[in-house]
Scaffold this active site. Structure first.
Site, PDB file in Angstrom:
ATOM      1  N   HIS A 181      46.796  45.065  39.017  1.00 44.92           N
ATOM      2  CA  HIS A 181      46.817  43.691  38.466  1.00 44.92           C
ATOM      3  C   HIS A 181      48.163  43.385  37.806  1.00 44.92           C
ATOM      4  O   HIS A 181      48.233  42.948  36.652  1.00 44.92           O
ATOM      5  CB  HIS A 181      45.664  43.496  37.482  1.00 44.92           C
ATOM      6  N   ARG A 198      34.213  55.300  35.103  1.00 45.28           N
ATOM      7  CA  ARG A 198      34.259  55.494  36.558  1.00 45.28           C
ATOM      8  C   ARG A 198      35.230  56.620  36.921  1.00 45.28           C
ATOM      9  O   ARG A 198      36.094  56.983  36.146  1.00 45.28           O
ATOM     10  CB  ARG A 198      34.761  54.214  37.260  1.00 45.28           C
ATOM     11  N   TYR A 215      43.725  50.096  40.828  1.00 47.76           N
ATOM     12  CA  TYR A 215      43.774  48.680  40.424  1.00 47.76           C
ATOM     13  C   TYR A 215      44.942  48.522  39.463  1.00 47.76           C
ATOM     14  O   TYR A 215      44.982  49.182  38.421  1.00 47.76           O
ATOM     15  CB  TYR A 215      42.473  48.256  39.732  1.00 47.76           C
ATOM     16  N   GLU A 240      43.678  45.958  44.714  1.00 46.47           N
ATOM     17  CA  GLU A 240      43.232  44.550  44.746  1.00 46.47           C
ATOM     18  C   GLU A 240      44.032  43.666  45.704  1.00 46.47           C
ATOM     19  O   GLU A 240      43.606  42.549  45.978  1.00 46.47           O
ATOM     20  CB  GLU A 240      43.240  43.950  43.326  1.00 46.47           C
ATOM     21  N   LYS A 289      41.725  52.533  37.070  1.00 45.46           N
ATOM     22  CA  LYS A 289      42.395  51.470  36.320  1.00 45.46           C
ATOM     23  C   LYS A 289      43.890  51.704  36.216  1.00 45.46           C
ATOM     24  O   LYS A 289      44.380  52.829  36.383  1.00 45.46           O
ATOM     25  CB  LYS A 289      41.794  51.371  34.909  1.00 45.46           C
ATOM     26  N   ASP A 313      41.387  39.984  34.299  1.00 43.71           N
ATOM     27  CA  ASP A 313      42.284  41.052  34.758  1.00 43.71           C
ATOM     28  C   ASP A 313      43.516  40.479  35.452  1.00 43.71           C
ATOM     29  O   ASP A 313      44.537  41.145  35.572  1.00 43.71           O
ATOM     30  CB  ASP A 313      41.535  42.061  35.664  1.00 43.71           C
TER      31      ASP A 313
HETATM   32  N1  LIG Z   1      36.852  41.777  34.689  1.00 40.80           N
HETATM   33  C1  LIG Z   1      36.481  42.699  35.576  1.00 40.80           C
HETATM   34  O1  LIG Z   1      36.064  43.806  35.248  1.00 40.80           O
HETATM   35  C2  LIG Z   1      36.559  42.365  37.031  1.00 40.80           C
HETATM   36  C3  LIG Z   1      35.980  43.207  37.994  1.00 40.80           C
HETATM   37  C4  LIG Z   1      36.076  42.832  39.348  1.00 40.80           C
HETATM   38  C5  LIG Z   1      36.751  41.676  39.712  1.00 40.80           C
HETATM   39  N2  LIG Z   1      37.320  40.913  38.731  1.00 40.80           N
HETATM   40  C6  LIG Z   1      38.089  39.694  38.991  1.00 40.80           C
HETATM   41  O2  LIG Z   1      37.232  38.630  39.361  1.00 40.80           O
HETATM   42  C7  LIG Z   1      38.067  37.628  39.969  1.00 40.80           C
HETATM   43  C8  LIG Z   1      37.398  37.108  41.236  1.00 40.80           C
HETATM   44  O3  LIG Z   1      37.426  38.124  42.223  1.00 40.80           O
HETATM   45  P1  LIG Z   1      36.719  37.918  43.645  1.00 40.80           P
HETATM   46  O4  LIG Z   1      36.770  39.204  44.339  1.00 40.80           O
HETATM   47  O5  LIG Z   1      35.429  37.200  43.477  1.00 40.80           O
HETATM   48  O6  LIG Z   1      37.749  36.939  44.356  1.00 40.80           O
HETATM   49  P2  LIG Z   1      37.473  36.087  45.705  1.00 40.80           P
HETATM   50  O7  LIG Z   1      38.817  35.981  46.358  1.00 40.80           O
HETATM   51  O8  LIG Z   1      36.340  36.621  46.454  1.00 40.80           O
HETATM   52  O9  LIG Z   1      37.040  34.661  45.121  1.00 40.80           O
HETATM   53  C9  LIG Z   1      37.914  33.853  44.385  1.00 40.80           C
HETATM   54  C10 LIG Z   1      37.447  32.426  44.531  1.00 40.80           C
HETATM   55  O10 LIG Z   1      38.253  31.613  43.639  1.00 40.80           O
HETATM   56  C11 LIG Z   1      38.432  30.382  44.305  1.00 40.80           C
HETATM   57  N3  LIG Z   1      39.506  29.634  43.635  1.00 40.80           N
HETATM   58  C12 LIG Z   1      40.855  29.804  43.754  1.00 40.80           C
HETATM   59  N4  LIG Z   1      41.497  28.875  43.005  1.00 40.80           N
HETATM   60  C13 LIG Z   1      40.527  28.122  42.393  1.00 40.80           C
HETATM   61  C14 LIG Z   1      40.553  27.029  41.504  1.00 40.80           C
HETATM   62  N5  LIG Z   1      41.704  26.490  41.086  1.00 40.80           N
HETATM   63  N6  LIG Z   1      39.363  26.503  41.091  1.00 40.80           N
HETATM   64  C15 LIG Z   1      38.185  27.028  41.507  1.00 40.80           C
HETATM   65  N7  LIG Z   1      38.106  28.068  42.370  1.00 40.80           N
HETATM   66  C16 LIG Z   1      39.271  28.618  42.801  1.00 40.80           C
HETATM   67  C17 LIG Z   1      38.699  30.783  45.743  1.00 40.80           C
HETATM   68  O11 LIG Z   1      38.553  29.690  46.634  1.00 40.80           O
HETATM   69  C18 LIG Z   1      37.649  31.863  45.936  1.00 40.80           C
HETATM   70  O12 LIG Z   1      36.426  31.324  46.420  1.00 40.80           O
HETATM   71  C19 LIG Z   1      39.414  38.329  40.236  1.00 40.80           C
HETATM   72  O13 LIG Z   1      40.347  37.995  39.225  1.00 40.80           O
HETATM   73  C20 LIG Z   1      39.062  39.785  40.138  1.00 40.80           C
HETATM   74  O14 LIG Z   1      40.172  40.601  39.843  1.00 40.80           O
HETATM   75  C21 LIG Z   1      37.238  41.246  37.415  1.00 40.80           C
END
Ligand SMILES: NC(=O)c1ccc[n+]([C@@H]2O[C@H](COP(=O)([O-])OP(=O)(O)OC[C@H]3O[C@@H](n4cnc5c(N)ncnc54)[C@H](O)[C@@H]3O)[C@@H](O)[C@H]2O)c1
Length: 357
Positions: free
Chosen positions: A97, A17, A95, A119, A76, A266
């Site tokens: 983290h 990206r 980003y 983020e 990143k 992340d």
């Molecule tokens: N690995 C990657 O490349 C990548 C890319 C983008 C996002 N992400 C990650 O994905 C994750 C989710 O991001 P998002 O934008 O969907 O967040 P979001 O805030 O939209 O959703 C998070 C959800 O988790 C729920 N939650 C919180 N604590 C909980 C628990 N104990 N049990 C169950 N659910 C719980 C919240 O209520 C919410 O609905 C983040 O860590 C983000 O950084 C990773």
């Protein structure tokens, strides 16, 4: 006020990206900013150097020149090989983290960088600069999960006539979890959504995104996991280390050849057995369960992801250069004057530092 903005080539493994596309760069240059783009920074996402030049940018050969800009915008978190460019007064936007990266947090503090994280930018309860990448990572989780499930237990998500569909459990039904669930439902899997937000679960059950819902509690999840083929981790508490929702014993209870995709990696991961992997070496096996824990999943869809990211951040990059106090940047500031100033990130780092000392 910032006058120069740098756009480096990403150096993380498999990361293709670029943070700003030529349209976004044109927005910045027409507001009077000087933008330095590293030669080739947009190539993997399909943006030629000539397009950046036409947008008014200077295309420069080395990273050092780009990092000499007053504000550096990147996708990143800076890797160790980039820390040599940290210096007092440098503004960084990307980003980060930091809750899962105490060494980077320390380096930013010690060198006096002013670090803003995509983020943690908030608009009410919404995370507008995380959402576009969570959308793409969630869609990708269904694709990668389906692929590795074929490699593992040899199961097809949708089943077939006389064979029931696979069972998918998605933990955290926010942006990423919802897109993962939609993807898996699109392939005719049975999908159980787990969250602490019961209203969100109700809505997603009623609109057909989920076939079943479960309030997040360790023992209830344990029963469901033992029957699951694919588990997607996407639980987030903004700024904090991800909550561990699934413990190692629960992963051990899963069938051999089943798959865990932990997107929350992340932020440290929401599954105890997860540890970060890379796009070039994305999976490992633990107690017979395949783990896919890539920290930059959208990096493998660079055209779509760069355009989506760029559209979301362009106006904020402009505000950071012109007036960082603008409400568009609420929550962005993580490190300033040698301190972690975001309260949730600071609390998470204090806990992680206490845990290792
Ligand atoms: N690995 C990657 O490349 C990548 C890319 C983008 C996002 N992400 C990650 O994905 C994750 C989710 O991001 P998002 O934008 O969907 O967040 P979001 O805030 O939209 O959703 C998070 C959800 O988790 C729920 N939650 C919180 N604590 C909980 C628990 N104990 N049990 C169950 N659910 C719980 C919240 O209520 C919410 O609905 C983040 O860590 C983000 O950084 C990773």
């Amino acid at each position: 006020m910032v006058k120069t903005v740098g756009l480096p080539t990403e150096v993380k493994d498999g990361e293709r990206r670029v943070a700003l596309d030529p349209h976004a760069v044109a927005t910045l240059t027409s507001a009077g900013l000087r933008v330095r783009v590293q030669q080739g920074a947009g190539i993997a996402a399909g943006f030629e150097d000539s397009e950046y030049r036409s947008a008014g940018a200077d295309v420069v050969p080395d990273a050092a020149e780009v990092w000499a800009s007053e504000l550096v915008v990147k996708v990143k978190e800076p890797l160790r090989c980039e820390w040599k460019w940290f210096r007092p007064g440098l503004k960084l936007f990307g980003y980060l983290h930091l809750a899962a990266a105490p060494d980077l947090a320390r380096a930013l503090q010690e060198t006096g960088v002013e670090a803003h994280a995509f983020e943690t930018v908030r608009e009410g309860r919404h995370l507008p600069l995380l959402a576009p990448m969570s959308d793409i990572a969630g869609r990708s989780a269904a694709i990668m999960g389906a692929y590795y499930l074929a490699q593992g237990s040899g199961t097809l998500l949708g089943g077939s006539a006389g064979v029931p569909p696979a069972r998918v459990v998605v933990i955290g039904m926010g942006v990423a979890g919802t897109m993962a669930a939609r993807g898996a439902r699109g392939m005719d899997a049975e999908v159980t959504g787990v969250d602490i937000d019961l209203e969100r679960l109700r809505r997603l059950h009623l609109d057909g995104t989920l076939t079943a819902t479960l309030a997040s509690s360790s023992s209830a999840i344990g029963e469901t996991l033992a029957e699951a083929d694919l588990v997607v981790g996407a639980a987030l508490v903004p700024g904090a280390r991800a909550p561990i929702v699934v413990d190692a014993a629960q992963v051990r209870s899963m069938r051999k050849g089943s798959v865990v995709v932990d997107l929350a990696i992340d932020q440290g991961g929401c599954i105890e057995t997860s540890h970060p992997t890379s796009l070039s070496d994305p999976v490992y096996e633990e107690t017979g369960v395949i783990h896919y824990c890539v920290t930059n999943v959208p990096g493998q869809f660079p055209r779509t992801a760069s355009r989506a990211l760029s559209a979301a951040i362009a106006s904020r990059v402009l505000q950071l250069a012109l007036d960082p106090s603008d409400p568009l940047l609420t929550g962005s500031l993580n490190v300033a004057h040698g301190r972690v100033v975001h309260p949730v990130v600071a609390a998470a780092l204090a806990t992680s530092l206490t845990a290792v000392s």
